[in-house]
Design a protein around this motif. Structure first.
Motif, PDB file in Angstrom:
ATOM      1  N   HIS A 120    -110.075  -1.605  50.810  1.00  0.00           N
ATOM      2  CA  HIS A 120    -109.190  -2.622  51.360  1.00  0.00           C
ATOM      3  C   HIS A 120    -109.752  -3.089  52.699  1.00  0.00           C
ATOM      4  O   HIS A 120    -110.495  -2.377  53.370  1.00  0.00           O
ATOM      5  CB  HIS A 120    -107.789  -2.050  51.548  1.00  0.00           C
ATOM      6  CG  HIS A 120    -107.196  -1.484  50.296  1.00  0.00           C
ATOM      7  ND1 HIS A 120    -106.643  -2.268  49.311  1.00  0.00           N
ATOM      8  CD2 HIS A 120    -107.113  -0.197  49.855  1.00  0.00           C
ATOM      9  CE1 HIS A 120    -106.203  -1.491  48.323  1.00  0.00           C
ATOM     10  NE2 HIS A 120    -106.494  -0.233  48.621  1.00  0.00           N
ATOM     11  N   ASN A 135    -109.485  -6.002  60.088  1.00  0.00           N
ATOM     12  CA  ASN A 135    -109.751  -5.759  58.664  1.00  0.00           C
ATOM     13  C   ASN A 135    -110.703  -4.594  58.443  1.00  0.00           C
ATOM     14  O   ASN A 135    -111.499  -4.606  57.497  1.00  0.00           O
ATOM     15  CB  ASN A 135    -110.345  -7.023  58.021  1.00  0.00           C
ATOM     16  CG  ASN A 135    -109.335  -8.134  57.868  1.00  0.00           C
ATOM     17  OD1 ASN A 135    -108.223  -7.925  57.407  1.00  0.00           O
ATOM     18  ND2 ASN A 135    -109.722  -9.340  58.261  1.00  0.00           N
ATOM     19  N   TRP A 141    -104.946   2.328  50.942  1.00  0.00           N
ATOM     20  CA  TRP A 141    -104.170   1.131  51.277  1.00  0.00           C
ATOM     21  C   TRP A 141    -102.998   1.437  52.200  1.00  0.00           C
ATOM     22  O   TRP A 141    -102.727   0.682  53.142  1.00  0.00           O
ATOM     23  CB  TRP A 141    -103.652   0.458  50.016  1.00  0.00           C
ATOM     24  CG  TRP A 141    -102.630  -0.604  50.301  1.00  0.00           C
ATOM     25  CD1 TRP A 141    -101.291  -0.543  50.051  1.00  0.00           C
ATOM     26  CD2 TRP A 141    -102.864  -1.876  50.921  1.00  0.00           C
ATOM     27  NE1 TRP A 141    -100.671  -1.703  50.471  1.00  0.00           N
ATOM     28  CE2 TRP A 141    -101.622  -2.544  51.013  1.00  0.00           C
ATOM     29  CE3 TRP A 141    -104.009  -2.513  51.410  1.00  0.00           C
ATOM     30  CZ2 TRP A 141    -101.477  -3.808  51.576  1.00  0.00           C
ATOM     31  CZ3 TRP A 141    -103.877  -3.787  51.964  1.00  0.00           C
ATOM     32  CH2 TRP A 141    -102.627  -4.419  52.046  1.00  0.00           C
ATOM     33  N   PHE A 145    -102.504  -0.406  55.743  1.00  0.00           N
ATOM     34  CA  PHE A 145    -101.383  -1.260  56.100  1.00  0.00           C
ATOM     35  C   PHE A 145    -100.607  -0.685  57.281  1.00  0.00           C
ATOM     36  O   PHE A 145    -100.184  -1.432  58.177  1.00  0.00           O
ATOM     37  CB  PHE A 145    -100.447  -1.453  54.901  1.00  0.00           C
ATOM     38  CG  PHE A 145     -99.448  -2.553  55.119  1.00  0.00           C
ATOM     39  CD1 PHE A 145     -99.775  -3.873  54.817  1.00  0.00           C
ATOM     40  CD2 PHE A 145     -98.193  -2.282  55.642  1.00  0.00           C
ATOM     41  CE1 PHE A 145     -98.871  -4.900  55.052  1.00  0.00           C
ATOM     42  CE2 PHE A 145     -97.278  -3.299  55.871  1.00  0.00           C
ATOM     43  CZ  PHE A 145     -97.612  -4.611  55.577  1.00  0.00           C
ATOM     44  N   PRO A 188    -107.835  -2.871  45.500  1.00  0.00           N
ATOM     45  CA  PRO A 188    -108.135  -3.871  46.529  1.00  0.00           C
ATOM     46  C   PRO A 188    -108.472  -5.223  45.890  1.00  0.00           C
ATOM     47  O   PRO A 188    -109.589  -5.443  45.426  1.00  0.00           O
ATOM     48  CB  PRO A 188    -109.348  -3.283  47.261  1.00  0.00           C
ATOM     49  CG  PRO A 188    -109.416  -1.843  46.843  1.00  0.00           C
ATOM     50  CD  PRO A 188    -108.862  -1.815  45.448  1.00  0.00           C
ATOM     51  N   GLY A 218    -106.778  -6.412  49.424  1.00  0.00           N
ATOM     52  CA  GLY A 218    -105.599  -5.591  49.623  1.00  0.00           C
ATOM     53  C   GLY A 218    -104.684  -5.641  48.413  1.00  0.00           C
ATOM     54  O   GLY A 218    -105.073  -6.095  47.334  1.00  0.00           O
TER      55      GLY A 218
END
Length: 289
Positions: A120, A135, A141, A145, A188, A218
């Motif tokens: 991701h 990023n 993930w 996040f 992803p 993502g």
């Protein structure tokens, strides 16, 4: 500035490009936008301060990645750079209309989301609106996040207009985030990243066109959630998407989580009621946990 931009456009197109007076184009809030015409060629140009070049470079790479996925139509990147102390990006001019094939757009978005990566994030940072968007690539993930989306926005809010109750509740949500992902491990997927109604239109043939991306890899639910935040897309879009790639049953709860990222960002950009809206969203998510 314009003569230099015209020269670069001509070099990219492989033919002489000499435009008449640039025509301003309305609709944007971050950059100045223009239409340049030279004979049968029309080009869309955005300009900004020189320090916005990195934003335009990331936009160009994002549009190119989406185009390479052979999914949805995006404006072709012609050139970008600096001219007389200004940054700019020149894109294919597309006549945009208000109506088109929403079902086809849903199918093609699912196709674009089938473009996947090992991690991701993305190979570079970019922006969400005018806010930096980190990023850093991560195979996890939930961690990505929690740290680079929710945590980053909470950090900005803590240094700006966010109240202590919002920040404390947001930190608790950040720590307990894995509870919202029990049994769900998203691949992803290539994302537009800022998929609201203002970044979607249709060409004269009715094909969906996406622009102004915040591209990264993502959870595909992020694009779907954003599409429901500021003016939900018509139902045929979601029906066609689900037919092409069914959505996980836990999506309705995570939709609030993914929308929270954008509401926090709007609070950090504009303040006011967005932080109050974010506080309510955090409360509902903690209640789910």
């Amino acid at each position: 500035m314009w003569s230099e931009i015209e020269q670069r456009i001509g070099e990219a197109l492989g033919r002489d490009f000499r435009a008449a007076r640039p025509t301003p184009v309305s609709g944007g809030s971050i950059n100045a936008a223009w239409r340049l015409e030279s004979g049968d060629d029309a080009v869309f140009v955005k300009t900004n301060r020189s320090d916005a070049l990195d934003m335009f470079e990331a936009e160009a790479e994002g549009l190119t990645a989406m185009a390479d996925a052979n999914g949805i139509r995006v404006p072709q990147v012609i050139t970008h750079g600096l001219a007389d102390g200004k940054s700019y990006i020149a894109l294919e001019w597309i006549d945009l209309r208000g109506r088109g094939d929403w079902a086809g757009l849903g199918e093609r978005l699912a196709q674009m989301h089938r473009q996947t990566a090992d991690t991701h994030g993305w190979h570079r940072d970019n922006t969400i609106g005018s806010t930096p968007q980190p990023n850093r690539q991560d195979a996890d993930w939930c961690r990505f996040f929690a740290d680079q989306r929710l945590g980053f926005q909470l950090d900005l809010a803590a240094g700006g207009g966010g109240n202590r109750q919002l920040i404390d509740a947001g930190r608790r949500l950040q720590e307990q985030l894995p509870a919202l992902f029990n049994g769900y491990r998203p691949v992803p997927s290539l994302l537009h990243g800022d998929l609201w109604s203002g970044n979607v239109a249709f060409d004269p043939a009715g094909n969906g066109v996406l622009f102004d991306p915040a591209t990264h890899y993502g959870d595909r639910e992020c694009d779907l959630a954003m599409s429901e935040l500021f003016g939900r897309f018509p139902d045929p879009f979601y029906q066609a998407y689900a037919s092409a790639w069914p959505v996980d049953p836990g999506y309705p709860v995570r939709r609030d989580l993914y929308q929270l990222y954008h509401v926090l960002n709007h609070g950090n950009l504009f303040g006011g009621g967005y932080f109050r809206q974010a506080e309510g969203m955090v409360g509902r998510l903690l209640a789910e946990i």
